[in-house]
Scaffold this active site. Structure first.
Site, PDB file in Angstrom:
ATOM      1  N   ASP A 171       6.699 -67.927-103.964  1.00 44.90           N
ATOM      2  CA  ASP A 171       6.322 -66.512-104.080  1.00 44.90           C
ATOM      3  C   ASP A 171       4.797 -66.411-103.948  1.00 44.90           C
ATOM      4  O   ASP A 171       4.055 -67.002-104.722  1.00 44.90           O
ATOM      5  CB  ASP A 171       6.789 -65.985-105.445  1.00 44.90           C
ATOM      6  CG  ASP A 171       6.784 -64.469-105.504  1.00 44.90           C
ATOM      7  OD1 ASP A 171       7.698 -63.906-106.098  1.00 44.90           O
ATOM      8  OD2 ASP A 171       5.848 -63.855-104.968  1.00 44.90           O
ATOM      9  N   ASP A 187       7.075 -61.739 -98.972  1.00 43.90           N
ATOM     10  CA  ASP A 187       6.246 -62.697 -99.698  1.00 43.90           C
ATOM     11  C   ASP A 187       7.036 -63.695-100.520  1.00 43.90           C
ATOM     12  O   ASP A 187       6.471 -64.302-101.417  1.00 43.90           O
ATOM     13  CB  ASP A 187       5.272 -61.934-100.602  1.00 43.90           C
ATOM     14  CG  ASP A 187       5.995 -61.145-101.676  1.00 43.90           C
ATOM     15  OD1 ASP A 187       7.203 -60.898-101.526  1.00 43.90           O
ATOM     16  OD2 ASP A 187       5.352 -60.769-102.666  1.00 43.90           O
ATOM     17  N   GLU A 188       8.311 -63.895-100.222  1.00 44.97           N
ATOM     18  CA  GLU A 188       9.030 -64.887-101.005  1.00 44.97           C
ATOM     19  C   GLU A 188      10.202 -65.473-100.247  1.00 44.97           C
ATOM     20  O   GLU A 188      10.764 -64.843 -99.341  1.00 44.97           O
ATOM     21  CB  GLU A 188       9.500 -64.297-102.337  1.00 44.97           C
ATOM     22  CG  GLU A 188      10.404 -63.114-102.204  1.00 44.97           C
ATOM     23  CD  GLU A 188      10.985 -62.696-103.551  1.00 44.97           C
ATOM     24  OE1 GLU A 188      11.425 -63.555-104.324  1.00 44.97           O
ATOM     25  OE2 GLU A 188      10.990 -61.484-103.819  1.00 44.97           O
TER      26      GLU A 188
END
Length: 374
Positions: A23, A121-122
């Site tokens: 993350d 974003d992960e």
DNA sequence: TCTGGGGTCCTAGGACCC
DNA sequence: TCTGGGGTCCTAGGACCC
């Protein structure tokens, strides 16, 4: 009865499958700061068109802004009131797309890794190793080297545990959550600490005296089935125990639907401007579904009336279509059927697309994170 | 304080069919 | 007159996540 060992066995750590959850730290703000280094160390808020007088919310706040109590999802107007010196920037989706692609490419380059992208974003990274921490550290280093972005990594023996672990590692850290330390770390936390339990579910659980993760893990399954149904009831109990899938699914994500919605800076009242808005939204949706060459089979209308009432309607079309005017007309018809003439703050049009040949398999839970398929 | 925009999945209940 | 049981499809609405 196992005999007491006279001394602890010296065994090399075994190679096992692990789930890592990667993350990025304050991703959107970090991307903005990379291209404007002078903003480093300042409170930065990214949201809407960057105009704090408009109706919009915070997409991401830098850690410096978070210190003022600013967080994602907060109305922009309130955010700048809390942090008057903040630098407010407009959301620049193409820039985040590009940065995200670099990050995901870095993850996919890890030897033996399976990567399941969960968002900008992960991602989950599935890997067989005897040293997941070393892999986690090497991922952090590789991402930093290639993109100048920092990330945190959760190490787990299930996707649920890996996902939850990451938060304990933030920022720039690694945290491990497994069967061994699950209750020690999570047992006394509120049920909302679980991925997939929000305030509504937590309130319904509390109605049965279930307040903590430990309570949920040991709850009477029949109580949960009665409250949440045969699929979700047992699912929540498993969630309380940290039990989830142990495999990372790297099959490409296939979208079920595409939609566009807009909050209007001034409310819509006139039928002409309403139908014009629905037409514009439908045309944008058609651009997206044309790109995938999958026609619209169901139209979803979303309306938020002033002051604040949101509702949705769905209609299946007689024939799948790429025709924006058909979609717009269907949405308008659904809206008319509501018989509500209050001013409109938001309109959304979503096209559910014809499933690919053979249907959706495996079912994906991207963007939701949790409930088991089936 | 006043609430974005992109998604996914689950449940319930009615219609309809055999 | 009273009313089965199984199944599918559809819509409305709720909930959650990034």
């Amino acid at each position: 009865m196992a005999p007491e060992p006279s001394e602890p066995p010296e065994v090399a750590p075994a190679v096992r499958p692990w789930v890592l959850h990667v993350d990025l730290d304050q991703f959107i703000a970090a991307v903005e700061i990379l291209r404007r280094p002078e903003l480093a160390g300042l409170p930065v808020i990214v949201g809407g068109r960057g105009d704090p007088t408009e109706r919009a919310v915070v997409s991401t706040a830098s850690y410096e802004a978070r210190a003022f109590g600013v967080h994602s999802g907060m109305p922009l107007k309130l955010a700048v009131r809390k942090c008057k010196e903040a630098v407010v920037l407009a959301v620049d989706a193409p820039a985040y797309d590009a940065a995200s692609a670099e990050v995901m490419a870095t993850l996919k380059a890890v030897p033996g890794a399976k990567v399941q992208v969960l968002g900008w974003d992960e991602a989950f990274v599935g890997i067989e190793t005897d040293d997941p921490w070393a892999v986690a550290r090497s991922i952090q280093a590789a991402v930093l080297k290639r993109t100048d972005l920092h990330c945190s990594v959760g190490v787990g023996d299930s996707t649920v545990r890996a996902k939850i672990a990451t938060d304990f590692g933030k920022p720039r850290g690694v945290f491990e959550l497994t069967r061994e330390n699950w209750f020690e770390v999570m047992g006394d936390r509120p049920t909302t600490a679980l991925w997939g339990v929000g305030s509504r579910i937590a309130a319904r659980l509390a109605g049965h005296g279930i307040e903590t993760v430990h309570d949920l893990a040991h709850a009477d399954e029949s109580v949960l089935v009665d409250e949440f149904g045969p699929a979700m009831g047992p699912h929540y109990r498993r969630l309380g125990r940290g039990i989830g899938t142990t495999t990372v699914d790297d099959t490409p994500w296939v979208a079920r639907a595409h939609g566009r919605e807009t909050t209007y800076q001034t409310n819509l009242v006139e039928p002409e401007e309403i139908s014009g808005a629905l037409t514009a939204l439908s045309e944008q949706v058609v651009e997206d579904i044309r790109r995938e060459e999958r026609a619209c089979m169901r139209v979803h209308l979303k309306v938020r009336f002033a002051p604040f009432f949101t509702t949705t309607r769905i209609r299946k079309l007689a024939e799948p279509t790429f025709d924006a005017s058909v979609i717009a007309a269907t949405a308008f018809d659904l809206l008319t059927g509501l018989g509500d003439d209050r001013p409109i703050r938001l309109l959304g049009v979503r096209a559910e697309m014809v499933p690919p040949e053979g249907g959706y398999d495996p079912p994906r839970t991207v963007g939701r994170g949790g409930p088991p398929a089936r």
